[in-house]
Design a protein around this motif. Structure first.
Motif, PDB file in Angstrom:
ATOM      1  N   ARG A   1       0.850  -1.197   0.000  1.00 28.64           N
ATOM      2  CA  ARG A   1       0.000   0.000   0.000  1.00 28.64           C
ATOM      3  C   ARG A   1       0.886   1.247   0.000  1.00 28.64           C
ATOM      4  O   ARG A   1       1.887   1.304   0.727  1.00 28.64           O
ATOM      5  CB  ARG A   1      -0.915   0.012   1.219  1.00 28.64           C
ATOM      6  N   LEU A   2       0.508   2.226  -0.798  1.00 31.36           N
ATOM      7  CA  LEU A   2       1.169   3.529  -0.820  1.00 31.36           C
ATOM      8  C   LEU A   2       0.309   4.520  -0.039  1.00 31.36           C
ATOM      9  O   LEU A   2      -0.884   4.654  -0.313  1.00 31.36           O
ATOM     10  CB  LEU A   2       1.343   4.035  -2.253  1.00 31.36           C
ATOM     11  N   LEU A   3       0.918   5.209   0.909  1.00 29.97           N
ATOM     12  CA  LEU A   3       0.233   6.256   1.654  1.00 29.97           C
ATOM     13  C   LEU A   3       0.922   7.585   1.361  1.00 29.97           C
ATOM     14  O   LEU A   3       2.104   7.763   1.688  1.00 29.97           O
ATOM     15  CB  LEU A   3       0.266   5.977   3.156  1.00 29.97           C
ATOM     16  N   PHE A   4       0.206   8.481   0.723  1.00 32.16           N
ATOM     17  CA  PHE A   4       0.732   9.807   0.419  1.00 32.16           C
ATOM     18  C   PHE A   4       0.364  10.728   1.577  1.00 32.16           C
ATOM     19  O   PHE A   4      -0.810  11.015   1.813  1.00 32.16           O
ATOM     20  CB  PHE A   4       0.146  10.323  -0.890  1.00 32.16           C
ATOM     21  N   SER A   5       1.389  11.184   2.305  1.00 21.17           N
ATOM     22  CA  SER A   5       1.149  11.915   3.543  1.00 21.17           C
ATOM     23  C   SER A   5       1.475  13.390   3.397  1.00 21.17           C
ATOM     24  O   SER A   5       2.468  13.769   2.763  1.00 21.17           O
ATOM     25  CB  SER A   5       1.994  11.319   4.676  1.00 21.17           C
ATOM     26  N   THR A   6       0.615  14.221   4.005  1.00 27.99           N
ATOM     27  CA  THR A   6       0.857  15.655   4.034  1.00 27.99           C
ATOM     28  C   THR A   6       0.392  16.206   5.367  1.00 27.99           C
ATOM     29  O   THR A   6      -0.303  15.539   6.132  1.00 27.99           O
ATOM     30  CB  THR A   6       0.146  16.364   2.872  1.00 27.99           C
TER      31      THR A   6
ATOM     32  N   SER B   1      -3.639   5.696  -0.771  1.00 26.78           N
ATOM     33  CA  SER B   1      -4.535   6.595  -0.054  1.00 26.78           C
ATOM     34  C   SER B   1      -3.807   7.902   0.227  1.00 26.78           C
ATOM     35  O   SER B   1      -2.583   7.933   0.357  1.00 26.78           O
ATOM     36  CB  SER B   1      -4.976   5.988   1.288  1.00 26.78           C
ATOM     37  N   LEU B   2      -4.583   8.984   0.339  1.00 24.11           N
ATOM     38  CA  LEU B   2      -4.069  10.261   0.822  1.00 24.11           C
ATOM     39  C   LEU B   2      -4.335  10.323   2.324  1.00 24.11           C
ATOM     40  O   LEU B   2      -5.475  10.135   2.756  1.00 24.11           O
ATOM     41  CB  LEU B   2      -4.750  11.429   0.113  1.00 24.11           C
ATOM     42  N   VAL B   3      -3.287  10.571   3.108  1.00 23.20           N
ATOM     43  CA  VAL B   3      -3.417  10.601   4.563  1.00 23.20           C
ATOM     44  C   VAL B   3      -2.795  11.894   5.091  1.00 23.20           C
ATOM     45  O   VAL B   3      -2.085  12.603   4.371  1.00 23.20           O
ATOM     46  CB  VAL B   3      -2.743   9.380   5.220  1.00 23.20           C
ATOM     47  N   PHE B   4      -3.068  12.165   6.361  1.00 17.58           N
ATOM     48  CA  PHE B   4      -2.629  13.424   6.960  1.00 17.58           C
ATOM     49  C   PHE B   4      -1.878  13.164   8.263  1.00 17.58           C
ATOM     50  O   PHE B   4      -2.037  12.118   8.891  1.00 17.58           O
ATOM     51  CB  PHE B   4      -3.832  14.335   7.191  1.00 17.58           C
ATOM     52  N   GLN B   5      -1.072  14.125   8.662  1.00 25.46           N
ATOM     53  CA  GLN B   5      -0.215  13.972   9.820  1.00 25.46           C
ATOM     54  C   GLN B   5      -0.041  15.315  10.521  1.00 25.46           C
ATOM     55  O   GLN B   5      -0.423  16.365  10.006  1.00 25.46           O
ATOM     56  CB  GLN B   5       1.158  13.451   9.395  1.00 25.46           C
ATOM     57  N   SER B   6       0.547  15.274  11.718  1.00 23.62           N
ATOM     58  CA  SER B   6       1.068  16.463  12.401  1.00 23.62           C
ATOM     59  C   SER B   6       0.004  17.478  12.809  1.00 23.62           C
ATOM     60  O   SER B   6       0.308  18.658  12.922  1.00 23.62           O
ATOM     61  CB  SER B   6       2.134  17.165  11.539  1.00 23.62           C
TER      62      SER B   6
ATOM     63  N   GLU C   1      -8.542  14.607   7.817  1.00 20.58           N
ATOM     64  CA  GLU C   1      -8.294  13.215   8.177  1.00 20.58           C
ATOM     65  C   GLU C   1      -8.390  12.366   6.917  1.00 20.58           C
ATOM     66  O   GLU C   1      -8.830  12.845   5.884  1.00 20.58           O
ATOM     67  CB  GLU C   1      -9.332  12.747   9.219  1.00 20.58           C
ATOM     68  N   PRO C   2      -7.948  11.078   6.970  1.00 17.52           N
ATOM     69  CA  PRO C   2      -7.546  10.284   8.129  1.00 17.52           C
ATOM     70  C   PRO C   2      -6.092  10.482   8.505  1.00 17.52           C
ATOM     71  O   PRO C   2      -5.261  10.864   7.680  1.00 17.52           O
ATOM     72  CB  PRO C   2      -7.792   8.860   7.648  1.00 17.52           C
ATOM     73  N   ASP C   3      -5.792  10.214   9.776  1.00 23.18           N
ATOM     74  CA  ASP C   3      -4.432  10.295  10.272  1.00 23.18           C
ATOM     75  C   ASP C   3      -3.619   9.107   9.763  1.00 23.18           C
ATOM     76  O   ASP C   3      -4.110   7.970   9.704  1.00 23.18           O
ATOM     77  CB  ASP C   3      -4.441  10.295  11.800  1.00 23.18           C
ATOM     78  N   VAL C   4      -2.368   9.358   9.422  1.00 26.95           N
ATOM     79  CA  VAL C   4      -1.514   8.319   8.851  1.00 26.95           C
ATOM     80  C   VAL C   4      -1.385   7.114   9.779  1.00 26.95           C
ATOM     81  O   VAL C   4      -1.399   5.952   9.315  1.00 26.95           O
ATOM     82  CB  VAL C   4      -0.125   8.894   8.489  1.00 26.95           C
ATOM     83  N   ASN C   5      -1.296   7.354  11.081  1.00 26.80           N
ATOM     84  CA  ASN C   5      -1.116   6.236  12.018  1.00 26.80           C
ATOM     85  C   ASN C   5      -2.377   5.380  12.126  1.00 26.80           C
ATOM     86  O   ASN C   5      -2.292   4.158  12.238  1.00 26.80           O
ATOM     87  CB  ASN C   5      -0.710   6.771  13.392  1.00 26.80           C
ATOM     88  N   ASP C   6      -3.540   6.017  12.079  1.00 18.23           N
ATOM     89  CA  ASP C   6      -4.788   5.263  12.127  1.00 18.23           C
ATOM     90  C   ASP C   6      -4.924   4.372  10.892  1.00 18.23           C
ATOM     91  O   ASP C   6      -5.379   3.222  10.984  1.00 18.23           O
ATOM     92  CB  ASP C   6      -5.982   6.215  12.209  1.00 18.23           C
ATOM     93  N   VAL C   7      -4.538   4.905   9.750  1.00 20.33           N
ATOM     94  CA  VAL C   7      -4.636   4.126   8.513  1.00 20.33           C
ATOM     95  C   VAL C   7      -3.669   2.949   8.551  1.00 20.33           C
ATOM     96  O   VAL C   7      -4.024   1.820   8.179  1.00 20.33           O
ATOM     97  CB  VAL C   7      -4.376   5.026   7.287  1.00 20.33           C
TER      98      VAL C   7
END
Length: 409
Positions: free
Chosen positions: A219-224, A276-281, A292-298
């Motif tokens: 899985r690829l998680l694109f985080s911002t 998926s596009l995920v969020f952090q910080s 959301e969703p938070d990267v750690n939750d995903v």
């Protein structure tokens, strides 16, 4: 979406603060040459020692009423690294690379560097440039996407610094020999910015596939960086509907879609890899909605989908600063370990040659007045605007404060 919007009579009568003669027209794209005599590299800034951490965090949170006790909690991220954020070192490296590339292309342009929150401050950089005789400045901010914090706040800083001394500025944009500051377009979909991300994804996926891991288990998680939902909805021009999350989310999704499509073209087996596009910080109170969703939750839920390996792509970041080192290399990696997943965090642009070259391409667009139709971009959202459109990237709490390099408000 098309950025080729017609110029109405109302737009022709609007104001662009502290703009060059060319950008003062308010046109979306400035297609006439502009004789810039200096470049301003503008960044966030970071502490460079233990004694800097709390004063730095006070600058970052100025006006938000956050007590030092809460800042001490945040400071642990920096103190783990000796109180030193890597961002200033990375900016020094980028500054040197930009100067080298500009000289290589025959541009005798000095590059000054100023930060929003720590030394060297924007005020010092602007004052130095003015003392050196420079009046027509082109700014390059180390943020690629539309949002209040990544675009408009920089433009507010430029307006404040050039504005009256009584309002905390230098007055250098107000005197008889004024300085002007324009800003290069947001570069989220410029090929030079995108290339390092593609190389990181390609290398991670290739290594796993070569090791025999099934593509369907990757899985690829694109985080911002997450931002308040209300601010995200106000990102980009106010008269364009970008859908949920505004231009900020739309730009990240568009770049991620491009990268995945390119990966599948390069590696046919990767067609089974989802993303998926995920969020952090996030840093706001629990009562305030953030993206959301938070990267750690995903990550924690990925085993339930049969995933055994995750590549986190720091798509919203230009270099390995604190949010990458702490929130991804530490917290996200720990989440992957707890979930029993193989983990890779792919690279950021940093001083990748394609990225540095692309930034100088953006500078040359404005020097030469390159027509919008000839400007490179990898999504249908680009090329983004040279002069931000009216109402772009409003802060939901603060409203519209004076901002340079954009049509008011």
């Amino acid at each position: 979406m098309s950025n080729e919007e017609p110029q109405s009579a109302e737009q022709n009568e609007t104001t662009v603060l502290y703009a060059s003669a060319q950008a003062a027209s308010g046109a979306p794209h400035i297609e006439t040459p502009t004789p810039y005599d200096a470049i301003l590299l503008a960044s966030f800034g970071g502490p460079e020692g233990q004694d800097d951490v709390i004063p730095f965090l006070r600058n970052v949170t100025h006006g938000r009423g956050i007590p030092d006790e809460r800042l001490e909690e945040v400071s642990t991220h920096y103190r783990r690294f000796g109180g030193i954020s890597p961002i200033n070192r990375q900016n020094r490296e980028l500054l040197a690379a930009l100067r080298e590339e500009l000289a290589h292309r025959g541009h005798d342009l000095p590059v000054y560097w100023g930060n929003r929150n720590w030394e060297p401050m924007l005020e010092s950089a602007v004052t130095e440039a003015y003392a050196d005789g420079h009046r027509t400045v082109l700014a390059l901010a180390t943020s690629a996407y539309s949002s209040y914090s990544s675009d408009r706040q920089y433009r507010e800083d430029f307006a404040r610094v050039l504005g009256p001394a009584g309002d905390g500025g230098t007055g250098l944009g107000e005197n008889d020999d004024p300085m002007t500051i324009d800003k290069v377009r947001l570069f989220f979909d410029h090929p030079g910015f995108v290339e390092p991300f593609f190389e990181g994804i390609r290398d991670a996926v290739t290594a796993w596939l070569d090791a025999g891991r099934p593509a369907r288990e990757i899985r690829l998680l694109f985080s911002t960086h997450s931002v308040p939902t209300a601010d995200a909805e106000r990102s980009g021009p106010r008269d364009v509907d970008f859908g949920e999350g505004g231009a900020y989310s739309a730009q990240h999704r568009a770049v991620a879609e491009h990268l995945v499509a390119r990966l599948r073209d390069a590696i046919p087996a990767a067609s089974e890899i989802d993303w998926s596009l995920v969020f952090q910080s996030r840093s706001g109170p629990p009562s305030q909605p953030w993206l959301e969703p938070d990267v750690n939750d995903v990550i924690a839920d990925l085993p339930n989908a049969g995933i055994t390996a995750v590549a986190v792509v720091p798509l919203g970041f230009v270099s390995d600063h604190m949010e990458v080192l702490w929130d991804l290399d530490n917290e996200a990696k720990e989440s992957a370990e707890e979930a029993g997943l193989a983990f890779v965090r792919t690279r950021t642009p940093g001083t990748h040659p394609a990225y540095v070259s692309g930034l100088v391409d953006l500078i040359e667009e404005r020097i030469h007045g390159t027509p919008a139709a000839e400007r490179p971009h990898v999504t249908d959202l680009g090329p983004w605007y040279d002069v931000s459109r009216a109402g772009s990237d409003e802060n939901a709490h603060l409203g519209f404060r004076p901002a340079a390099a954009g049509v008011l408000p």
